[in-house]
Design a protein around this motif. Structure first.
Motif, PDB file in Angstrom:
ATOM      1  N   ARG A  10      26.055 -15.387 -23.869  1.00 41.15           N
ATOM      2  CA  ARG A  10      27.437 -15.728 -24.055  1.00 41.15           C
ATOM      3  C   ARG A  10      27.882 -16.691 -22.959  1.00 41.15           C
ATOM      4  N   TRP A  11      29.101 -17.215 -23.074  1.00 45.08           N
ATOM      5  CA  TRP A  11      29.674 -18.109 -22.077  1.00 45.08           C
ATOM      6  C   TRP A  11      29.807 -17.375 -20.745  1.00 45.08           C
ATOM      7  N   GLN A  12      29.344 -18.024 -19.654  1.00 49.89           N
ATOM      8  CA  GLN A  12      29.332 -17.482 -18.296  1.00 49.89           C
ATOM      9  C   GLN A  12      28.358 -16.326 -18.129  1.00 49.89           C
ATOM     10  N   ALA A  13      27.533 -16.082 -19.063  1.00 53.17           N
ATOM     11  CA  ALA A  13      26.510 -15.047 -18.929  1.00 53.17           C
ATOM     12  C   ALA A  13      25.165 -15.706 -18.661  1.00 53.17           C
ATOM     13  N   SER A  14      24.437 -15.222 -17.677  1.00 56.59           N
ATOM     14  CA  SER A  14      23.168 -15.830 -17.300  1.00 56.59           C
ATOM     15  C   SER A  14      22.079 -15.435 -18.284  1.00 56.59           C
ATOM     16  N   PRO A  15      21.296 -16.391 -18.780  1.00 60.73           N
ATOM     17  CA  PRO A  15      20.178 -16.046 -19.666  1.00 60.73           C
ATOM     18  C   PRO A  15      19.066 -15.303 -18.937  1.00 60.73           C
ATOM     19  N   TYR A  16      19.164 -15.254 -17.586  1.00 55.36           N
ATOM     20  CA  TYR A  16      18.113 -14.588 -16.821  1.00 55.36           C
ATOM     21  C   TYR A  16      18.456 -13.134 -16.507  1.00 55.36           C
ATOM     22  N   GLY A  17      19.610 -12.674 -16.978  1.00 49.74           N
ATOM     23  CA  GLY A  17      19.987 -11.294 -16.729  1.00 49.74           C
ATOM     24  C   GLY A  17      20.201 -11.038 -15.248  1.00 49.74           C
ATOM     25  N   ASN A  18      19.570  -9.978 -14.754  1.00 49.72           N
ATOM     26  CA  ASN A  18      19.699  -9.618 -13.339  1.00 49.72           C
ATOM     27  C   ASN A  18      18.685 -10.350 -12.455  1.00 49.72           C
ATOM     28  N   ARG A  19      17.843 -11.160 -13.048  1.00 45.88           N
ATOM     29  CA  ARG A  19      16.863 -11.901 -12.249  1.00 45.88           C
ATOM     30  C   ARG A  19      17.539 -13.063 -11.542  1.00 45.88           C
ATOM     31  N   ARG A  20      17.097 -13.336 -10.328  1.00 45.13           N
ATOM     32  CA  ARG A  20      17.659 -14.440  -9.544  1.00 45.13           C
ATOM     33  C   ARG A  20      16.942 -15.732  -9.900  1.00 45.13           C
ATOM     34  N   TYR A  21      17.713 -16.741 -10.245  1.00 46.18           N
ATOM     35  CA  TYR A  21      17.105 -18.020 -10.601  1.00 46.18           C
ATOM     36  C   TYR A  21      16.631 -18.768  -9.360  1.00 46.18           C
ATOM     37  N   TRP A  22      17.519 -18.866  -8.333  1.00 49.05           N
ATOM     38  CA  TRP A  22      17.158 -19.617  -7.139  1.00 49.05           C
ATOM     39  C   TRP A  22      16.361 -18.738  -6.185  1.00 49.05           C
ATOM     40  N   THR A  23      15.106 -18.520  -6.566  1.00 49.54           N
ATOM     41  CA  THR A  23      14.191 -17.834  -5.670  1.00 49.54           C
ATOM     42  C   THR A  23      13.775 -18.780  -4.545  1.00 49.54           C
ATOM     43  N   ARG A  24      13.024 -18.276  -3.595  1.00 49.65           N
ATOM     44  CA  ARG A  24      12.587 -19.126  -2.467  1.00 49.65           C
ATOM     45  C   ARG A  24      11.762 -20.302  -2.970  1.00 49.65           C
ATOM     46  N   GLU A  25      10.869 -20.046  -3.930  1.00 51.12           N
ATOM     47  CA  GLU A  25      10.038 -21.121  -4.472  1.00 51.12           C
ATOM     48  C   GLU A  25      10.892 -22.145  -5.225  1.00 51.12           C
ATOM     49  N   ALA A  26      11.890 -21.656  -5.978  1.00 48.18           N
ATOM     50  CA  ALA A  26      12.762 -22.581  -6.708  1.00 48.18           C
ATOM     51  C   ALA A  26      13.610 -23.414  -5.751  1.00 48.18           C
ATOM     52  N   VAL A  27      14.049 -22.805  -4.641  1.00 47.36           N
ATOM     53  CA  VAL A  27      14.826 -23.546  -3.645  1.00 47.36           C
ATOM     54  C   VAL A  27      13.975 -24.642  -3.006  1.00 47.36           C
ATOM     55  N   LEU A  28      12.733 -24.327  -2.659  1.00 44.69           N
ATOM     56  CA  LEU A  28      11.851 -25.329  -2.062  1.00 44.69           C
ATOM     57  C   LEU A  28      11.594 -26.476  -3.035  1.00 44.69           C
TER      58      LEU A  28
END
Length: 234
Positions: A10-28
């Motif tokens: 839905r609008w403003q709902a994350s498709p990743y649920g409770n998982r964090r998108y910006w992990t350390r690897e994603a930030v790097l």
């Protein structure tokens, strides 16, 4: 239309649920893309980085970067960018950086330490000196001067100098700083330690102190005889 059995976010709902998108690897990975798109020096403040991030959704937010690396400058260095594009000015020293500084400030130049820590020689000197740890690079090696040895053993200064002049105690004279540099291991040699701990030949215990009164010092007193002032033994 979403596929059967697949929940559409839905609008403003994350498709990743409770998982964090910006992990350390994603930030790097996002910082690598940002570094390749930014020309010249990289922003080392979160406000400057956020200003450049506008319109770049593939760059990680500053809050996530600071959460992992506690500083934009350290995050850029973790990505592997050229150190000349990053400045660590006004960035707090980590415990690991302080440990490295204390371990190598005696046997490496401040400029060499700064290259490893990505800081200037003046910043390293400031952290080591009166504005930081209160030490000097030349004394952090553990060498002692002749005056410090005399103070430690409570012996006359000339006694330490005589050991150095005779070569009984090894030391190196620093002409630039006008002082001796002695390895503390030299003080553990039996002949050296015995000479330094020997009692003083003349001290307040063996020689009466001069109180400034000539007559009292030599046991004389003055008295009147027939109206004349004469000196007699006490």
């Amino acid at each position: 239309m979403p596929e059967p059995g697949v929940r559409s976010p839905r609008w403003q709902a994350s498709p990743y649920g409770n998982r964090r998108y910006w992990t350390r690897e994603a930030v790097l990975e996002g910082l690598r893309r940002a570094a390749s798109e930014i020309a010249g020096p990289l922003p080392c403040g979160d406000a400057a980085y956020t200003h450049l991030k506008k319109g770049h959704m593939d760059w990680p937010p500053a809050s996530r970067v600071l959460g992992y690396f506690h500083g934009m400058a350290r995050a850029w260095l973790a990505v592997g960018v050229e150190p000349s594009r990053v400045t660590l000015r006004n960035l707090d020293w980590t415990e690991a950086e302080v440990t490295y500084l204390l371990e190598h400030s005696g046997d490496r130049t401040l400029k060499a330490i700064g290259r490893v820590l990505h800081r200037s020689a003046s910043a390293v000197r400031s952290k080591l000196g009166s504005k930081g740890l209160g030490l000097k690079a030349r004394t952090n090696q553990g060498f002692l001067s002749a005056a410090e040895i005399a103070k430690e053993y409570r012996c006359p200064y000339h006694r330490v100098r005589s050991l150095l002049a005779a070569g009984t105690m090894k030391g190196r004279y620093d002409k630039r700083r006008n002082c001796w540099r002695v390895d503390p291991a030299e003080l553990r040699r039996p002949a050296v330690e015995a000479f330094l701990r020997a009692p003083k030949t003349r001290s307040y215990r063996t020689v009466p102190p001069d109180v400034g009164d000539y007559y009292e010092r030599y046991g004389l007193k003055r008295t009147l005889r027939d109206g004349r002032l004469v000196r007699v033994s006490a």
